[in-house]
Design a protein around this motif. Structure first.
Motif, mmCIF file in Angstrom:
data_model
loop_
_atom_site.group_PDB
_atom_site.id
_atom_site.type_symbol
_atom_site.label_atom_id
_atom_site.label_comp_id
_atom_site.label_asym_id
_atom_site.label_seq_id
_atom_site.Cartn_x
_atom_site.Cartn_y
_atom_site.Cartn_z
ATOM 1 N N LEU A 358 0.846 -1.192 0.000
ATOM 2 C CA LEU A 358 0.000 0.000 0.000
ATOM 3 C C LEU A 358 0.886 1.247 0.000
ATOM 4 O O LEU A 358 1.571 1.513 0.993
ATOM 5 N N PRO A 359 0.918 2.004 -1.089
ATOM 6 C CA PRO A 359 1.714 3.234 -1.076
ATOM 7 C C PRO A 359 1.238 4.195 0.009
ATOM 8 O O PRO A 359 0.039 4.301 0.277
ATOM 9 N N ARG A 360 2.191 4.847 0.632
ATOM 10 C CA ARG A 360 1.841 5.836 1.644
ATOM 11 C C ARG A 360 1.095 6.992 1.003
ATOM 12 O O ARG A 360 1.125 7.169 -0.225
ATOM 13 N N ASN A 361 0.459 7.810 1.826
ATOM 14 C CA ASN A 361 -0.172 9.020 1.309
ATOM 15 C C ASN A 361 0.883 10.033 0.869
ATOM 16 O O ASN A 361 1.955 10.147 1.472
ATOM 17 N N PHE A 362 0.556 10.760 -0.179
ATOM 18 C CA PHE A 362 1.406 11.835 -0.685
ATOM 19 C C PHE A 362 0.643 13.138 -0.501
ATOM 20 O O PHE A 362 -0.569 13.201 -0.761
ATOM 21 N N ALA A 363 1.343 14.181 -0.052
ATOM 22 C CA ALA A 363 0.628 15.427 0.238
ATOM 23 C C ALA A 363 1.506 16.647 0.022
ATOM 24 O O ALA A 363 2.738 16.597 0.146
ATOM 25 N N LEU A 364 0.850 17.737 -0.294
ATOM 26 C CA LEU A 364 1.466 19.061 -0.350
ATOM 27 C C LEU A 364 0.641 19.976 0.543
ATOM 28 O O LEU A 364 -0.574 20.110 0.348
ATOM 29 N N TYR A 365 1.290 20.588 1.529
ATOM 30 C CA TYR A 365 0.584 21.483 2.448
ATOM 31 C C TYR A 365 0.818 22.930 2.015
ATOM 32 O O TYR A 365 1.955 23.373 1.865
ATOM 33 N N ILE A 366 -0.272 23.667 1.817
ATOM 34 C CA ILE A 366 -0.199 25.055 1.371
ATOM 35 C C ILE A 366 -0.876 25.932 2.418
ATOM 36 O O ILE A 366 -2.096 25.832 2.633
ATOM 37 N N ASN A 367 -0.103 26.790 3.091
ATOM 38 C CA ASN A 367 -0.699 27.637 4.128
ATOM 39 C C ASN A 367 -1.443 28.820 3.508
ATOM 40 O O ASN A 367 -1.433 29.015 2.290
ATOM 41 N N LYS A 368 -2.071 29.614 4.338
ATOM 42 C CA LYS A 368 -2.914 30.703 3.840
ATOM 43 C C LYS A 368 -2.121 31.726 3.038
ATOM 44 O O LYS A 368 -2.606 32.256 2.034
#
Length: 517
Positions: A358-368
């Motif tokens: 199961l591939p891990r989650n991939f994410a990009l966090y963009i603040n305000k």
């Protein structure tokens, strides 16, 4: 957090090998077991055979390792449930990077947590425990010795060698004192625990205790004892090497490049300050870079008396994991998924169920703040993954005062010179070469004019273009994914609920990029 999801192919950040696995390409099907879909776990449960003896030893070791840990009720419940035959694990593993290392460490553990929750809802008669496997026996200190916070690299200097989990935490106080802000979590982890493995167990427990995450350190004589029969076979017969090489040949024939390469013996010899390869030399065994040498009888006696001294490498560690855990799935990144695909024959040889990958989650966090800049430049979540020069070119095309594209003029020029060549053919065919050369000169001149026009427009919009470049660099440090560079403290220090929000925002079985805002 708001969540937008993007197909991984649209991020231009992953290898075709990994993407083909996600797409279930037929050429790769024989290299893995069931697909990473929640409905496949029923069959995986039926495949997983886990001996009562192994379960008992596992629980004893975990009880010992958690002896001094302040356990939450969720962790207590999971440790108790692991004694039951209807309890399974979903495991992720990672190096013991100081201060957790890159952001994706958090995403890995969030994935196993959320996967277990989803599985419990789907299969309520079973229990599912999220496990973090510490790579405590890894000896590559350089890879774990630093982290990036607020654009600065912080590094741990130490002369210690060998398995990093056994490292004393000496010197980390200097790193703590150099940080721009106090970090009580890591002060307690590093200053109140004797070694790195204990420190990592402490902070993972603090960050994820309410989720029941169980941390395991497989650098233990009792756990190695469960694996001893396979270690013995490896020492005597070296079967894994031939099996992995055969698989690598098949992968290459299918057009894929293997991630790792096998050794004749896929184990290290582990001592207090060293971890060196075991080499076969005719009728004896040599420990690389040492004077240690064993006959066959001596090394088998060493295995029987000290199984903890035999440390699996990247080829045998996955098998070790599946032997000592009631595990159903392994959660990892792209590189991990690829090297697991090299191992099915090894699992078959030792009659061990191959886990779901199961591939891990991939994410990009963009603040305000970054969201506002994206809105200013009319950049969508998909746009931000594009090359920075393409984004700048699009901005100039929209906001430039002059038309910089001279394609029309280039076409007109070609038409003129084509007509001249036609005339020349009726008068003197030898002029064709001369006319073509003049055409090339004129075309080059137009190209230079276009470049000057572009440069002039860039100067007029220098501030905006620099802001686009700065935005890309902040979200994609060094041109790579944020999750592979930035430490979670970049966000956690300003938002103590960051980890909780990540857990709530990620979907373990949604294999797309999660853009979090």
């Amino acid at each position: 957090m708001q969540v937008e999801k993007i197909d991984l192919r649209d991020t231009n950040s992953f290898s075709n090998f990994f993407l083909d696995y996600l797409d279930d390409k037929e050429a790769l099907r024989k290299f893995h077991s069931l697909r990473p879909k929640i409905e496949c776990f029923e069959e995986q449960i039926s495949k997983k055979q886990f001996a009562d003896e192994n379960r008992q030893v596992l629980c004893q070791v975990l009880e010992e390792q958690y002896g001094k840990v302040n356990k939450s009720s969720a962790v207590e419940t999971n440790l108790t449930n692991l004694k039951e035959s209807n309890t399974y694990t979903i495991t992720t593993g990672h190096q013991l990077n100081i201060f957790t290392g890159p952001l994706y460490f958090i995403y890995k553990i969030a994935t196993v947590v959320n996967a277990c929750k989803a599985l419990k809802e789907k299969y309520p008669t079973c229990n599912f425990v999220p496990v973090y496997w510490m790579a405590s026996e890894d000896h590559d200190f350089d890879e774990i010795s630093y982290f990036n916070l607020f654009g600065k690299k912080y590094e741990w200097k130490t002369d210690q060698t060998g398995a990093v989990g056994r490292f004393k935490n000496d010197g980390l106080k200097d790193v703590l004192e150099s940080l721009p802000e106090k970090t009580p979590l890591f002060e307690q982890a590093y200053l109140e625990n004797e070694n790195l493995a204990d420190a990592v167990r402490y902070y993972v427990n603090e960050l994820f205790a309410d989720e029941g995450v169980v941390v395991i350190d497989a650098d233990h004589s009792k756990l190695k004892g469960l694996f001893a029969p396979i270690i013995k076979d490896e020492l005597l017969n070296s079967q894994s090497n031939d099996l992995v090489e055969a698989t690598n040949t098949e992968l290459e024939a299918a057009g894929y490049t293997p991630q790792v390469y096998s050794r004749e013996i896929n184990f290290f010899y582990l001592q207090e300050s060293s971890r060196e390869r075991i080499l076969r030399e005719e009728e004896s065994y040599q420990v690389n870079n040492t004077s240690l040498k064993f006959s066959e009888a001596e090394i088998l006696a060493e295995l029987e008396n000290h199984p903890e001294r035999f440390s699996p490498n990247v080829v045998m560690r996955p098998l070790y994991q599946e032997v000592i855990l009631p595990n159903l799935a392994y959660v990892g990144g792209p590189a991990e998924m690829i090297y697991w695909l090299q191992l099915p024959k090894v699992f078959e040889q030792y009659e061990t169920a191959f886990p779901i990958l199961l591939p891990r989650n991939f994410a990009l966090y963009i603040n305000k703040g970054f969201q506002k800049k994206m809105e200013k430049f009319e950049l969508s979540s998909t746009d931000i993954f594009r090359d920075v020069e393409d984004l700048k070119a699009d901005y100039l095309a929209k906001h430039g005062e002059n038309e910089m594209n001279l394609n029309g003029e280039v076409d007109d020029l070609k038409e003129v010179y084509d007509m001249l060549i036609e005339k020349a053919e009726t008068i003197d065919a030898s002029l064709k070469g001369f006319i073509a050369a003049e055409h090339a000169k004129a075309a080059k001149g137009l190209d230079n004019i276009a470049k000057r026009l572009k440069k002039s427009e860039e100067q007029k919009h220098e501030i905006a273009l620099n802001q686009i470049g700065a935005l890309k660099e902040k979200l994609f440090p060094g041109g790579g994914l944020q999750e592979r560079h930035d430490n979670f403290l970049n966000f956690y220090l300003n938002d103590p609920n960051f980890v909780k929000e990540i857990l709530e925002s990620l979907d373990a079985f949604d294999l797309r990029m999660h853009v979090l805002k």
